[in-house]
Design a protein around this motif. Structure first.
Motif, mmCIF file in Angstrom:
data_model
loop_
_atom_site.group_PDB
_atom_site.id
_atom_site.type_symbol
_atom_site.label_atom_id
_atom_site.label_comp_id
_atom_site.label_asym_id
_atom_site.label_seq_id
_atom_site.Cartn_x
_atom_site.Cartn_y
_atom_site.Cartn_z
ATOM 1 N N UNK A 60 6.134 -9.262 -16.242
ATOM 2 C CA UNK A 60 7.405 -9.831 -16.678
ATOM 3 C C UNK A 60 8.510 -9.402 -15.718
ATOM 4 N N UNK A 61 8.455 -8.156 -15.306
ATOM 5 C CA UNK A 61 9.479 -7.601 -14.412
ATOM 6 C C UNK A 61 9.121 -7.759 -12.923
ATOM 7 N N UNK A 62 7.966 -8.352 -12.643
ATOM 8 C CA UNK A 62 7.504 -8.503 -11.251
ATOM 9 C C UNK A 62 7.502 -7.155 -10.529
ATOM 10 N N UNK A 63 7.023 -6.149 -11.217
ATOM 11 C CA UNK A 63 7.082 -4.791 -10.678
ATOM 12 C C UNK A 63 5.720 -4.116 -10.716
ATOM 13 N N UNK A 64 5.429 -3.425 -9.643
ATOM 14 C CA UNK A 64 4.210 -2.634 -9.493
ATOM 15 C C UNK A 64 4.589 -1.166 -9.519
ATOM 16 N N UNK A 65 3.736 -0.348 -10.138
ATOM 17 C CA UNK A 65 4.025 1.082 -10.252
ATOM 18 C C UNK A 65 2.870 1.907 -9.684
ATOM 19 N N UNK A 66 3.215 3.120 -9.276
ATOM 20 C CA UNK A 66 2.197 4.098 -8.896
ATOM 21 C C UNK A 66 2.638 5.449 -9.437
ATOM 22 N N UNK A 67 1.958 5.908 -10.471
ATOM 23 C CA UNK A 67 2.213 7.243 -11.005
ATOM 24 C C UNK A 67 1.360 8.227 -10.212
ATOM 25 N N UNK A 68 2.000 9.197 -9.620
ATOM 26 C CA UNK A 68 1.302 10.162 -8.775
ATOM 27 C C UNK A 68 1.471 11.548 -9.365
ATOM 28 N N UNK A 69 0.366 12.139 -9.760
ATOM 29 C CA UNK A 69 0.365 13.482 -10.338
ATOM 30 C C UNK A 69 -0.405 14.439 -9.442
ATOM 31 N N UNK A 70 -0.166 15.726 -9.646
ATOM 32 C CA UNK A 70 -0.859 16.759 -8.876
ATOM 33 C C UNK A 70 -0.801 16.444 -7.375
ATOM 34 N N UNK A 71 0.372 16.176 -6.903
ATOM 35 C CA UNK A 71 0.540 15.813 -5.502
ATOM 36 C C UNK A 71 0.153 16.947 -4.571
ATOM 37 N N UNK A 72 -0.396 16.562 -3.423
ATOM 38 C CA UNK A 72 -0.843 17.504 -2.419
ATOM 39 C C UNK A 72 -0.100 17.246 -1.106
ATOM 40 N N UNK A 73 -0.001 18.244 -0.241
ATOM 41 C CA UNK A 73 0.682 18.023 1.050
ATOM 42 C C UNK A 73 0.100 16.845 1.836
ATOM 43 N N UNK A 74 -1.182 16.603 1.697
ATOM 44 C CA UNK A 74 -1.802 15.487 2.427
ATOM 45 C C UNK A 74 -1.417 14.119 1.873
ATOM 46 N N UNK A 75 -0.707 14.095 0.764
ATOM 47 C CA UNK A 75 -0.172 12.833 0.239
ATOM 48 C C UNK A 75 1.133 12.440 0.923
ATOM 49 N N UNK A 76 1.668 13.314 1.750
ATOM 50 C CA UNK A 76 2.906 13.017 2.462
ATOM 51 C C UNK A 76 2.727 11.778 3.341
ATOM 52 N N UNK A 77 3.571 10.771 3.108
ATOM 53 C CA UNK A 77 3.449 9.499 3.816
ATOM 54 C C UNK A 77 4.574 8.574 3.360
ATOM 55 N N UNK A 78 4.688 7.451 4.048
ATOM 56 C CA UNK A 78 5.526 6.359 3.565
ATOM 57 C C UNK A 78 4.638 5.412 2.780
ATOM 58 N N UNK A 79 5.078 5.068 1.582
ATOM 59 C CA UNK A 79 4.280 4.260 0.666
ATOM 60 C C UNK A 79 4.834 2.840 0.607
ATOM 61 N N UNK A 80 3.918 1.873 0.622
ATOM 62 C CA UNK A 80 4.251 0.458 0.599
ATOM 63 C C UNK A 80 3.431 -0.259 -0.470
ATOM 64 N N UNK A 81 3.947 -1.370 -0.938
ATOM 65 C CA UNK A 81 3.162 -2.239 -1.807
ATOM 66 C C UNK A 81 3.018 -3.593 -1.121
ATOM 67 N N UNK A 82 1.995 -4.329 -1.544
ATOM 68 C CA UNK A 82 1.782 -5.669 -0.996
ATOM 69 C C UNK A 82 0.726 -6.377 -1.819
ATOM 70 N N UNK A 83 0.685 -7.688 -1.660
ATOM 71 C CA UNK A 83 -0.412 -8.455 -2.233
ATOM 72 C C UNK A 83 -1.705 -8.024 -1.553
ATOM 73 N N UNK A 84 -2.794 -8.085 -2.306
ATOM 74 C CA UNK A 84 -4.097 -7.761 -1.730
ATOM 75 C C UNK A 84 -5.100 -8.861 -2.044
ATOM 76 N N UNK A 85 -6.162 -8.890 -1.255
ATOM 77 C CA UNK A 85 -7.330 -9.664 -1.652
ATOM 78 C C UNK A 85 -7.887 -8.957 -2.885
ATOM 79 N N UNK A 86 -8.176 -9.724 -3.921
ATOM 80 C CA UNK A 86 -8.562 -9.105 -5.184
ATOM 81 C C UNK A 86 -9.805 -8.238 -5.038
ATOM 82 N N UNK A 87 -9.786 -7.110 -5.726
ATOM 83 C CA UNK A 87 -10.898 -6.158 -5.768
ATOM 84 C C UNK A 87 -11.131 -5.485 -4.427
ATOM 85 N N UNK A 88 -10.127 -5.473 -3.583
ATOM 86 C CA UNK A 88 -10.223 -4.805 -2.289
ATOM 87 C C UNK A 88 -8.948 -4.011 -2.045
#
Length: 121
Positions: A75-103
């Motif tokens: 309804x809101x045309x919004x995608x979410x990513x809840x990230x818990x127990x973050x680690x230093x190796x998660x450091x990055x720039x995060x993006x969203x995009x359409x995907x080929x389904x199931x990939x």
């Protein structure tokens, strides 16, 4: 043309949590599978989580499985990513995009500005 606006990044200590949001426009959001991608310095951008059109099937790379949760609001045309127990190796720039389904493969080559996540030890 698809447009994405990511938000919610920040700086946290290891073990902390963040919730990313991505508002999409320019296409029929509910008709497309979506995914989250990230790019660390010196590395290529890669998919880490994806979700089907209804939000019922989700897929995660092994290195985020059990810590990250992808969800969507068609309804809101919004995608979410809840990230818990973050680690230093998660450091990055995060993006969203359409995907080929199931990939983790992006559908198209359109990207937003991304949102920076920095995790300190």
């Amino acid at each position: 043309q698809a447009q994405y606006l990511e938000s919610g990044g920040g700086s946290v200590q290891a073990g902390g949590s963040l919730r990313l949001s991505c508002t999409a426009s320019g296409f029929v959001y509910a008709a497309d599978c979506m995914g989250w991608f990230r790019q660390a310095p010196g590395e290529e951008r890669g998919g880490i989580a994806s979700i089907d059109t209804a939000g019922q099937k989700t897929y995660y790379r092994d290195n985020v499985k059990g810590r990250f949760t992808i969800s969507r609001d068609n309804i809101k045309n919004t995608l979410y990513l809840q990230m818990n127990n973050l680690k230093p190796e998660d450091t990055a720039t995060y993006y969203c995009a359409k995907t080929y389904c199931h990939t983790y493969s992006p559908l198209g080559n359109t990207w937003g500005q991304g949102t920076q996540v920095t995790v300190s030890s």
